[in-house]
Write a protein that holds these residues in place. Structure first.
Motif, PDB file in Angstrom:
ATOM      1  N   ASP A   5       0.875  -1.178   0.000  1.00 58.07           N
ATOM      2  CA  ASP A   5       0.000   0.000   0.000  1.00 58.07           C
ATOM      3  C   ASP A   5       0.906   1.221   0.000  1.00 58.07           C
ATOM      4  OD1 ASP A   5      -1.828   2.048   0.406  1.00 58.07           O
ATOM      5  OD2 ASP A   5      -3.074   0.877   1.763  1.00 58.07           O
ATOM      6  N   ASN A 199      -5.219   4.664  -7.244  1.00 58.52           N
ATOM      7  CA  ASN A 199      -5.619   5.107  -5.912  1.00 58.52           C
ATOM      8  C   ASN A 199      -7.081   4.728  -5.688  1.00 58.52           C
ATOM      9  OD1 ASN A 199      -6.793   6.996  -3.928  1.00 58.52           O
ATOM     10  ND2 ASN A 199      -4.792   7.991  -3.947  1.00 58.52           N
ATOM     11  N   THR A 200      -7.335   3.850  -4.718  1.00 61.16           N
ATOM     12  CA  THR A 200      -8.703   3.376  -4.499  1.00 61.16           C
ATOM     13  C   THR A 200      -9.544   4.336  -3.667  1.00 61.16           C
ATOM     14  OG1 THR A 200      -8.226   2.123  -2.467  1.00 61.16           O
ATOM     15  CG2 THR A 200      -7.894   0.977  -4.587  1.00 61.16           C
ATOM     16  N   GLN A 202      -9.768   5.049  -0.437  1.00 63.03           N
ATOM     17  CA  GLN A 202     -10.361   4.360   0.715  1.00 63.03           C
ATOM     18  C   GLN A 202     -11.460   3.384   0.290  1.00 63.03           C
ATOM     19  OE1 GLN A 202     -11.165   8.201   1.313  1.00 63.03           O
ATOM     20  NE2 GLN A 202      -8.941   8.326   1.197  1.00 63.03           N
ATOM     21  N   GLY A 203     -11.342   2.857  -0.922  1.00 64.55           N
ATOM     22  CA  GLY A 203     -12.300   1.874  -1.418  1.00 64.55           C
ATOM     23  C   GLY A 203     -13.421   2.448  -2.255  1.00 64.55           C
ATOM     24  N   SER A 228      -4.216   3.073  -1.085  1.00 60.43           N
ATOM     25  CA  SER A 228      -5.574   3.225  -0.554  1.00 60.43           C
ATOM     26  C   SER A 228      -5.923   4.673  -0.240  1.00 60.43           C
ATOM     27  CB  SER A 228      -5.733   2.389   0.725  1.00 60.43           C
ATOM     28  OG  SER A 228      -4.875   2.885   1.741  1.00 60.43           O
ATOM     29  N   ASP A 229      -4.905   5.530  -0.088  1.00 60.45           N
ATOM     30  CA  ASP A 229      -5.128   6.907   0.367  1.00 60.45           C
ATOM     31  C   ASP A 229      -5.788   6.910   1.746  1.00 60.45           C
ATOM     32  OD1 ASP A 229      -4.957   9.656   0.247  1.00 60.45           O
ATOM     33  OD2 ASP A 229      -6.014   9.834  -1.658  1.00 60.45           O
ATOM     34  N   ALA A 230      -5.406   5.949   2.571  1.00 60.46           N
ATOM     35  CA  ALA A 230      -6.012   5.792   3.898  1.00 60.46           C
ATOM     36  C   ALA A 230      -5.650   6.963   4.799  1.00 60.46           C
ATOM     37  CB  ALA A 230      -5.551   4.490   4.531  1.00 60.46           C
ATOM     38  N   GLN A 235      -8.867   1.780   6.797  1.00 61.53           N
ATOM     39  CA  GLN A 235      -8.896   2.076   5.365  1.00 61.53           C
ATOM     40  C   GLN A 235      -7.701   1.528   4.597  1.00 61.53           C
ATOM     41  OE1 GLN A 235      -9.251   6.378   5.373  1.00 61.53           O
ATOM     42  NE2 GLN A 235     -11.475   6.311   5.538  1.00 61.53           N
ATOM     43  N   GLY A 237      -5.410  -0.705   2.546  1.00 63.25           N
ATOM     44  CA  GLY A 237      -5.718  -1.850   1.693  1.00 63.25           C
ATOM     45  C   GLY A 237      -7.151  -1.895   1.213  1.00 63.25           C
ATOM     46  N   ALA A 238      -7.891  -0.795   1.327  1.00 62.36           N
ATOM     47  CA  ALA A 238      -9.314  -0.796   0.986  1.00 62.36           C
ATOM     48  C   ALA A 238      -9.535  -1.073  -0.494  1.00 62.36           C
ATOM     49  CB  ALA A 238      -9.953   0.540   1.356  1.00 62.36           C
ATOM     50  N   PHE A 240      -8.587  -3.449  -2.313  1.00 61.32           N
ATOM     51  CA  PHE A 240      -7.453  -3.978  -3.066  1.00 61.32           C
ATOM     52  C   PHE A 240      -7.807  -5.250  -3.852  1.00 61.32           C
ATOM     53  CE2 PHE A 240      -3.343  -1.978  -1.197  1.00 61.32           C
ATOM     54  CZ  PHE A 240      -3.846  -0.717  -1.468  1.00 61.32           C
TER      55      PHE A 240
END
Length: 269
Positions: A5, A199-200, A202-203, A228-230, A235, A237-238, A240
């Motif tokens: 991540d 970039n997900t 945060q899912g 993930s930009d957690a 968050q 690995g959101a 993934f």
């Protein structure tokens, strides 16, 4: 597979209250084997006000050194930074990145161009009350992205679809009208040995990346990081698994990791 991540934030960013130790714990729970902490350094804030063009590495370094020792053998920790609007002062960015322990740099845009008074893209997008206003935000963004891509103070371009996160969904906006210009940006990125990130958010964004990733792959792009930009608990690995499915379907075989700002690769299995 070896899952990294490469976009997380901690208390060293103004919009997160998590320590790197906590982020590492959440990442481990999500099956992430390697974390690159990429706290914010924005050269302009959401109101368009200039921010310091020097970076105090002290808090980030202290936290990183403590956490890296604590997580040795469990989660590999790497030190990065997310530079926001670095095209405003490329020389200052280059000077700040001369840090021996630095592994990775994301170059991103969080604010509009100075022509648009540097207003935060999040703020500008939420103010849009018409499709025309939205298109103006995207036009400004692509123009600034072209400028940012020509600088050298980044390893990957971050969250290229960023404005689409916040623009009113009823207009069904995409970056397709700017495809040719975006292709030129990506060609330059590829030619200079750099990459982009998936970039997900945060899912929240996976399928929205299909167009950009397809274009990048068709142009011969291979350097791709996953982040993930957690900013908050849980968050890391959101989304993934879904992101990896998309990457595989588009023909990517590797994810990029960084060592001293040099990419190395983990196979996508």
């Amino acid at each position: 597979m070896y899952l990294p991540d490469y976009h997380l934030h901690t208390v060293c960013s103004p919009d997160s209250d998590l320590t790197l130790h906590q982020q590492a714990r959440f990442a481990q729970a999500a099956g992430v084997r390697e974390v690159c902490v990429t706290d914010h350094w924005n050269l302009v804030d959401q109101q368009g006000r200039p921010q310091p063009h020097t970076l105090d590495w002290g808090p980030s370094l202290r936290q990183f050194r403590r956490a890296r020792s604590r997580w040795a053998g469990k989660v590999e920790l790497r030190l990065g930074v997310e530079v926001g609007n670095g095209n405003l002062d490329p020389d200052a960015v280059e000077a700040a990145l001369a840090l021996p322990e630095l592994d990775f740099v994301i170059g991103s845009l969080h604010s509009q161009s100075q022509t648009a008074d540097g207003l935060g893209i999040y703020t500008a997008a939420h103010r849009c009350a018409s499709q025309e206003a939205c298109m103006a935000v995207l036009e400004d963004y692509v123009t600034d992205l072209e400028d940012l891509a020509r600088t050298s103070g980044y390893d990957v371009l971050g969250h290229i679809i960023y404005p689409l996160r916040y623009l009113p969904p009823q207009y069904g906006l995409t970056l397709l009208p700017w495809r040719d210009r975006l292709a030129e940006v990506l060609r330059h990125v590829i030619a200079t040995g750099r990459g982009i990130e998936f970039n997900t958010s945060q899912g929240a964004t996976v399928e929205q990346w299909t167009g950009v990733l397809t274009l990048y792959r068709d142009l011969g792009g291979e350097i791709l990081t996953l982040g993930s930009d957690a900013h908050h608990a849980g968050q890391a690995g959101a989304a993934f698994p879904q992101a990896l499915d998309l990457i595989r379907s588009l023909g990517f075989s590797w994810l990029a990791l960084y060592r001293g700002r040099t990419p190395v690769f983990a196979r996508v299995e």
